[in-house]
Motif scaffolding. Sequence first.
Motif, PDB file in Angstrom:
ATOM      1  N   GLU A 204      41.918  41.700  45.860  1.00  0.00           N
ATOM      2  CA  GLU A 204      42.198  41.743  47.294  1.00  0.00           C
ATOM      3  C   GLU A 204      41.051  40.715  47.920  1.00  0.00           C
ATOM      4  O   GLU A 204      39.909  41.032  47.570  1.00  0.00           O
ATOM      5  CB  GLU A 204      42.722  42.686  48.119  1.00  0.00           C
ATOM      6  N   LEU A 205      41.428  39.816  49.139  1.00  0.00           N
ATOM      7  CA  LEU A 205      40.364  39.296  49.453  1.00  0.00           C
ATOM      8  C   LEU A 205      39.536  40.015  50.847  1.00  0.00           C
ATOM      9  O   LEU A 205      40.373  40.646  51.531  1.00  0.00           O
ATOM     10  CB  LEU A 205      40.948  37.955  50.129  1.00  0.00           C
ATOM     11  N   MET A 206      38.449  40.235  50.765  1.00  0.00           N
ATOM     12  CA  MET A 206      37.541  40.974  51.602  1.00  0.00           C
ATOM     13  C   MET A 206      37.141  40.074  52.581  1.00  0.00           C
ATOM     14  O   MET A 206      36.894  40.399  53.848  1.00  0.00           O
ATOM     15  CB  MET A 206      36.566  41.799  50.784  1.00  0.00           C
ATOM     16  N   ASP A 207      36.591  39.073  52.461  1.00  0.00           N
ATOM     17  CA  ASP A 207      35.791  38.101  53.126  1.00  0.00           C
ATOM     18  C   ASP A 207      36.035  36.626  52.828  1.00  0.00           C
ATOM     19  O   ASP A 207      36.046  36.474  51.445  1.00  0.00           O
ATOM     20  CB  ASP A 207      34.351  38.585  53.457  1.00  0.00           C
ATOM     21  N   ASP A 214      45.307  30.931  55.143  1.00  0.00           N
ATOM     22  CA  ASP A 214      46.383  31.382  54.534  1.00  0.00           C
ATOM     23  C   ASP A 214      46.171  30.585  53.184  1.00  0.00           C
ATOM     24  O   ASP A 214      46.492  31.127  51.967  1.00  0.00           O
ATOM     25  CB  ASP A 214      47.817  30.663  54.924  1.00  0.00           C
ATOM     26  N   GLN A 215      45.245  29.537  52.959  1.00  0.00           N
ATOM     27  CA  GLN A 215      45.040  29.001  51.923  1.00  0.00           C
ATOM     28  C   GLN A 215      44.281  29.882  50.886  1.00  0.00           C
ATOM     29  O   GLN A 215      44.644  29.914  49.499  1.00  0.00           O
ATOM     30  CB  GLN A 215      44.213  27.820  52.074  1.00  0.00           C
ATOM     31  N   ALA A 216      43.270  30.573  51.357  1.00  0.00           N
ATOM     32  CA  ALA A 216      42.561  31.656  50.429  1.00  0.00           C
ATOM     33  C   ALA A 216      43.503  32.575  49.955  1.00  0.00           C
ATOM     34  O   ALA A 216      43.518  32.883  48.847  1.00  0.00           O
ATOM     35  CB  ALA A 216      41.566  32.417  51.275  1.00  0.00           C
ATOM     36  N   LEU A 220      44.288  33.459  45.988  1.00  0.00           N
ATOM     37  CA  LEU A 220      44.124  34.798  45.460  1.00  0.00           C
ATOM     38  C   LEU A 220      45.573  35.244  44.893  1.00  0.00           C
ATOM     39  O   LEU A 220      45.588  35.845  43.825  1.00  0.00           O
ATOM     40  CB  LEU A 220      43.506  35.739  46.396  1.00  0.00           C
ATOM     41  N   ALA A 221      46.626  35.135  45.673  1.00  0.00           N
ATOM     42  CA  ALA A 221      47.865  35.455  44.878  1.00  0.00           C
ATOM     43  C   ALA A 221      48.183  34.850  43.541  1.00  0.00           C
ATOM     44  O   ALA A 221      48.659  35.246  42.760  1.00  0.00           O
ATOM     45  CB  ALA A 221      48.951  35.150  46.218  1.00  0.00           C
ATOM     46  N   GLU A 222      47.791  33.626  43.481  1.00  0.00           N
ATOM     47  CA  GLU A 222      48.134  32.900  42.283  1.00  0.00           C
ATOM     48  C   GLU A 222      47.248  33.428  40.990  1.00  0.00           C
ATOM     49  O   GLU A 222      47.435  33.597  40.265  1.00  0.00           O
ATOM     50  CB  GLU A 222      47.766  31.572  42.524  1.00  0.00           C
TER      51      GLU A 222
END
Length: 227
Positions: A204-207, A214-216, A220-222
């Motif tokens: 999961e993205l923290m920072d 949304d690009q980040a 990360l989802a990919e």
Amino acid sequence: STTRTMSAAMPKAQPLDDVSNLIDLDALNKELDQARSNVEMWMARRELSMKEQVAVHKTNMAVAEEEYVSLVEREKDLATAAEELARRQEYQQAELDALQEEAAQAKELGEDLPQQLQTLRAQVTTEKDDLEREQTKITGEEMVKAQMLQAHLSAVDLYRDRLGLRFEIGDAEELRFFYKRVDPADHEREFMVAVRVVDSGGYELMDCDPDMGDQAQALLAECNRTD
């Protein structure tokens, strides 16, 4: 009287001709259209260049993250293999020591047990040969694993040299990726992405600095989808 005389002597101002006789409006419009076209072309090229740079940046980040995750997993595998090897060697050494002790005891029995002693010596020799072959095999496997680890470490060094890549562990046990040399205007500008492993699996993205929105999250989802 003098003023009236001078006024009468001065010629009257003539009206200006049509301004179109002085300025070529068509030529001026063409120049303006050409300038506008040049500006629009420059802006389009600039926008395309920025999109290409963002795409390269995303690719480099994905590759760096994949390499790091792969290195972490391989490091764990190597550590597990090393522990297993140590246990096997300890067990095999204990077996060898036990066999050698039995051989020494059999020798002390003297001539009353010559046949049993001969059999025991043959068994010890066989076990020792098997142990040496196994140790040789394990040593070869260790060399292969060490070479693989060195190859991945070299890959990390490459990204460190090309992108200034470095890692930190944050207070929330998140892994922080720092990189630079992706901003064409400032090669020393440093970017950061922080992720952590979740219990359900994946990351999961923290920072993210700068914020990619949304690009980040999509990137990360990919990454989670393709593991």
